[in-house]
Design an enzyme around this catalytic site. Sequence first.
Site, PDB file in Angstrom:
ATOM      1  N   GLU A 283      26.775  36.640  42.217  1.00 55.49           N
ATOM      2  CA  GLU A 283      26.314  37.778  43.011  1.00 55.49           C
ATOM      3  C   GLU A 283      26.286  39.054  42.178  1.00 55.49           C
ATOM      4  O   GLU A 283      25.364  39.865  42.279  1.00 55.49           O
ATOM      5  CB  GLU A 283      27.220  37.967  44.237  1.00 55.49           C
ATOM      6  N   GLN A 284      27.310  39.237  41.356  1.00 56.43           N
ATOM      7  CA  GLN A 284      27.365  40.423  40.502  1.00 56.43           C
ATOM      8  C   GLN A 284      26.220  40.430  39.498  1.00 56.43           C
ATOM      9  O   GLN A 284      25.569  41.454  39.281  1.00 56.43           O
ATOM     10  CB  GLN A 284      28.710  40.474  39.778  1.00 56.43           C
TER      11      GLN A 284
ATOM     12  N   CYS B  50      48.472  48.980  43.377  1.00 54.10           N
ATOM     13  CA  CYS B  50      48.228  49.210  41.952  1.00 54.10           C
ATOM     14  C   CYS B  50      48.393  50.684  41.593  1.00 54.10           C
ATOM     15  O   CYS B  50      48.928  51.013  40.519  1.00 54.10           O
ATOM     16  CB  CYS B  50      46.831  48.730  41.567  1.00 54.10           C
TER      17      CYS B  50
ATOM     18  N   THR C 267      29.466  37.712  33.221  1.00 56.52           N
ATOM     19  CA  THR C 267      30.261  37.667  34.433  1.00 56.52           C
ATOM     20  C   THR C 267      30.241  36.257  35.016  1.00 56.52           C
ATOM     21  O   THR C 267      29.244  35.542  34.893  1.00 56.52           O
ATOM     22  CB  THR C 267      29.742  38.668  35.482  1.00 56.52           C
ATOM     23  N   LEU C 268      31.347  35.882  35.657  1.00 49.28           N
ATOM     24  CA  LEU C 268      31.429  34.590  36.339  1.00 49.28           C
ATOM     25  C   LEU C 268      31.012  34.708  37.803  1.00 49.28           C
ATOM     26  O   LEU C 268      31.064  33.726  38.545  1.00 49.28           O
ATOM     27  CB  LEU C 268      32.864  34.040  36.253  1.00 49.28           C
ATOM     28  N   SER C 269      30.587  35.890  38.206  1.00 51.51           N
ATOM     29  CA  SER C 269      30.128  36.115  39.578  1.00 51.51           C
ATOM     30  C   SER C 269      28.598  36.094  39.619  1.00 51.51           C
ATOM     31  O   SER C 269      27.936  36.972  39.065  1.00 51.51           O
ATOM     32  CB  SER C 269      30.635  37.470  40.097  1.00 51.51           C
TER      33      SER C 269
END
Length: 225
Positions: free
Chosen positions: A5-6, A166, A1-3
Site C-alpha cells: 500500500e505504501q 514513545c 518498502t515491504l508495504s
Amino acid sequence: TLSAEQAEWAQAKIAEEGLTEFAEVRHSDYRDVREGEFDAVSSIGLTEHIGVHNYPAYFDYIKSKLKVGGLFLNHSITRPDNTRITKAGDFIDRYVVPDGELAGSGRIISEIQNVGAEVLHEENLREHYALTLAEWCDNLVKNWDDAVAEVGEGRARVWKLYMAACAVGFERHSTEIHQVLAVKNRDGWDSGLPLRPDFSTSGRAKVIPLDLRGRPRPPRSPPGP
C-alpha cells in the site's frame, strides 16, 4: 518498502508531482536490490527490524552497494547504553514492530566499522524526536475522526498509545535515536567532505570545505577505479 500500500501510494504521488524520471519506490526486500555503485545509501528506521545478530551481514551488504567514496547514513532508534540487546516491549512487539530489537549506538557504530567503512559523524536526535512525537500525537487527535474512518478505531487507538508512550520514552531517556554517517573509502583516501560544519545564524546548514590550516579548499573527486 515491504508495504504494498505504501509503495502504491508513493508511486502515485511521485507521478502526480512529475518526478517519475527521478524517483521510484519499490515493493521489495532490500536484499533484492540488484543495482550497485551507488553514490549514497540511507537506511531510515530499518536497523530496528534487522536483528542485532544480522548487523554484520546487513552493513556489509550496504557497503557492497556503494561506490568508493559512497556515503552511508544509518538512522535508527537505539538504547541509551550498550549493555543489553532488548525487545521494544510486549505491546510494541505484538501490535507495532514484531520481532524488533534495539541496541546502543556504540554497537551500531562498531558493526559499521567492523565491515571496513569509516564512521565520519554521529548525531543523537533524542530530544528532537520527543518534540516530533508530541506533534504527531497532537495531529492524530485533531484528525481523529478521519483516522478512525480510514483504519478503524482499534488501530487508531494502538497508534495513539504507541506514539504517546514513545514520546515519554524519548523524554525520559529510555530510548534514543541516532544518525551515523559513514563512507566507503580507499586506504588513506580523503573522504572529500568538509573538515568541519558551519551552521549559519539563519538556521540553514552550510558546510565550508577547509584545509588543515583552516583555509577554504575545493572539494576533491573520488579516485578512479
